[in-house]
Each structure stands twice: as structure tokens, then as C-alpha cells.
Design a protein around this motif. Structure first.
Motif, short mmCIF file in Angstrom:
data_model
loop_
_atom_site.label_atom_id
_atom_site.label_comp_id
_atom_site.label_asym_id
_atom_site.label_seq_id
_atom_site.Cartn_x
_atom_site.Cartn_y
_atom_site.Cartn_z
N TYR A 121 0.86 -1.18 0.00
CA TYR A 121 0.00 0.00 0.00
C TYR A 121 0.90 1.23 0.00
O TYR A 121 1.85 1.30 0.77
CB TYR A 121 -0.89 0.02 1.25
N ARG A 122 0.59 2.19 -0.86
CA ARG A 122 1.38 3.42 -0.92
C ARG A 122 0.46 4.60 -1.16
O ARG A 122 -0.60 4.47 -1.79
CB ARG A 122 2.46 3.32 -1.99
N LEU A 123 0.87 5.73 -0.65
CA LEU A 123 0.11 6.97 -0.80
C LEU A 123 0.13 7.38 -2.27
O LEU A 123 1.17 7.31 -2.92
CB LEU A 123 0.73 8.05 0.09
N GLU A 173 -2.68 3.41 -3.27
CA GLU A 173 -2.59 2.38 -4.30
C GLU A 173 -2.09 1.10 -3.67
O GLU A 173 -1.28 1.12 -2.76
CB GLU A 173 -1.59 2.79 -5.39
N LEU A 174 -2.57 -0.01 -4.20
CA LEU A 174 -2.05 -1.33 -3.85
C LEU A 174 -1.35 -1.84 -5.10
O LEU A 174 -1.97 -1.97 -6.16
CB LEU A 174 -3.18 -2.27 -3.44
N ALA A 175 -0.04 -2.09 -4.98
CA ALA A 175 0.76 -2.39 -6.16
C ALA A 175 1.99 -3.20 -5.80
O ALA A 175 2.41 -3.22 -4.65
CB ALA A 175 1.20 -1.08 -6.82
N ASP A 179 7.59 -1.92 -7.27
CA ASP A 179 7.99 -1.02 -8.35
C ASP A 179 7.04 -1.07 -9.53
O ASP A 179 7.43 -0.78 -10.66
CB ASP A 179 9.41 -1.37 -8.83
N GLY A 180 5.78 -1.43 -9.29
CA GLY A 180 4.87 -1.62 -10.40
C GLY A 180 3.66 -0.72 -10.38
O GLY A 180 3.49 0.14 -9.51
N LEU A 181 2.82 -0.94 -11.36
CA LEU A 181 1.57 -0.19 -11.51
C LEU A 181 0.53 -0.70 -10.51
O LEU A 181 0.53 -1.88 -10.16
CB LEU A 181 1.04 -0.33 -12.93
N PRO A 182 -0.37 0.17 -10.08
CA PRO A 182 -1.37 -0.25 -9.10
C PRO A 182 -2.34 -1.29 -9.63
O PRO A 182 -2.74 -1.25 -10.79
CB PRO A 182 -2.09 1.05 -8.74
N VAL A 183 -2.70 -2.20 -8.76
CA VAL A 183 -3.71 -3.21 -9.03
C VAL A 183 -5.07 -2.70 -8.55
O VAL A 183 -6.09 -2.94 -9.16
CB VAL A 183 -3.34 -4.53 -8.31
#
Length: 131
Positions: free
Chosen positions: A66-68, A84-86, A89-93
Motif C-alpha cells: 500500500y502506498r500513498l 494504491e495497492l501495487a 515497483d509496479g503499476l497499481p492493481v
């Protein structure tokens, strides 16, 4: 760092903590004893139930963090943030939006919105936890 940024950091750190003992401590430090959490797939009443929801999310999404996503804003005793949940180093799911209601510097209620809404664990249409 503002108080709102610190609140968001601590909130997301709880969701990211993989160690059950440390996660329990983070929940106890941040959430009120009778706190509640609700999103499209789960309702949790009480600190123990909140802890169970976070542990379940850890099991369901073991390789994601989880990231802001953007800034945190708020007024009085209410804050809002997008996360975002990702992969690290990737794109959010999943992209989420949370409204955090505080009381005496602890989370009292959290209202979450998810896009897309993930399927709950197999065989469970919706979770409702009380502890």
C-alpha cells in the motif's frame, strides 16, 4: 511532515506490516479500542476485527504494498487520502480512497472505497467482523 501526512503514513504502515506481532502493535497504537472500518467488502467493529481485516488483506495480496497516491488533506478531525495497492515497483492493481475519522489522536472510523472492488475470499460474499 504534517500531522495529516504522519497519520496517513501510520495508517498505510499498518496495512503493510507483514509481521503479525508488530502489526497488532501498530493497530493498537493507532486505532481506538471500539474503532470501525467499512469498505465495499468488509465491515469491522472493534480493534481486533480491524486487525483481522488487515491480516486477511495481507494473505490475499502477499506480494503487494500500500502506498500513498497524492496528498492528504482534511479538516477538524477528518482526513482523506488516496492510496494504491501495487507491486513495489509496479503499476497499481487497486486504487483506494479512505476517509479517516480521528478522536483523541486515534482512528475512530475509516470509510474505504476501492477501484476495482476485489473479490472476497472464496465462499464469502461479504465479511462482517466484530471483535
Amino acid at each position: 511532515m504534517s500531522d495529516l501526512d504522519e497519520l496517513a503514513r501510520r495508517y498505510l504502515a499498518t496495512w503493510n506490516e507483514r509481521d503479525p506481532v508488530r502489526r497488532r502493535a501498530l493497530v493498537r497504537e493507532l486505532w481506538a479500542e471500539d474503532a470501525g472500518y467499512v469498505d465495499p467488502i468488509v465491515t469491522a467493529e472493534g480493534r481486533g476485527a480491524v486487525e483481522d481485516v488487515v491480516a486477511t488483506a495481507q494473505r490475499q495480496f502477499p506480494d503487494l504494498v500500500y502506498r500513498l497516491a497524492g496528498s492528504v488533506d482534511g479538516h477538524h478531525h477528518i482526513a482523506r487520502l488516496t492510496w494504491e495497492l501495487a507491486p513495489v515497483d509496479g503499476l497499481p492493481v487497486i486504487i483506494g480512497f479512505a476517509v479517516l475519522v480521528t478522536e483523541h489522536a486515534r482512528l475512530r472510523r475509516v470509510y474505504g472505497f476501492l477501484d476495482p472492488v476485489p473479490a472476497p475470499e472464496p465462499g464469502v460474499a461479504r465479511w462482517h467482523l466484530t471483535r
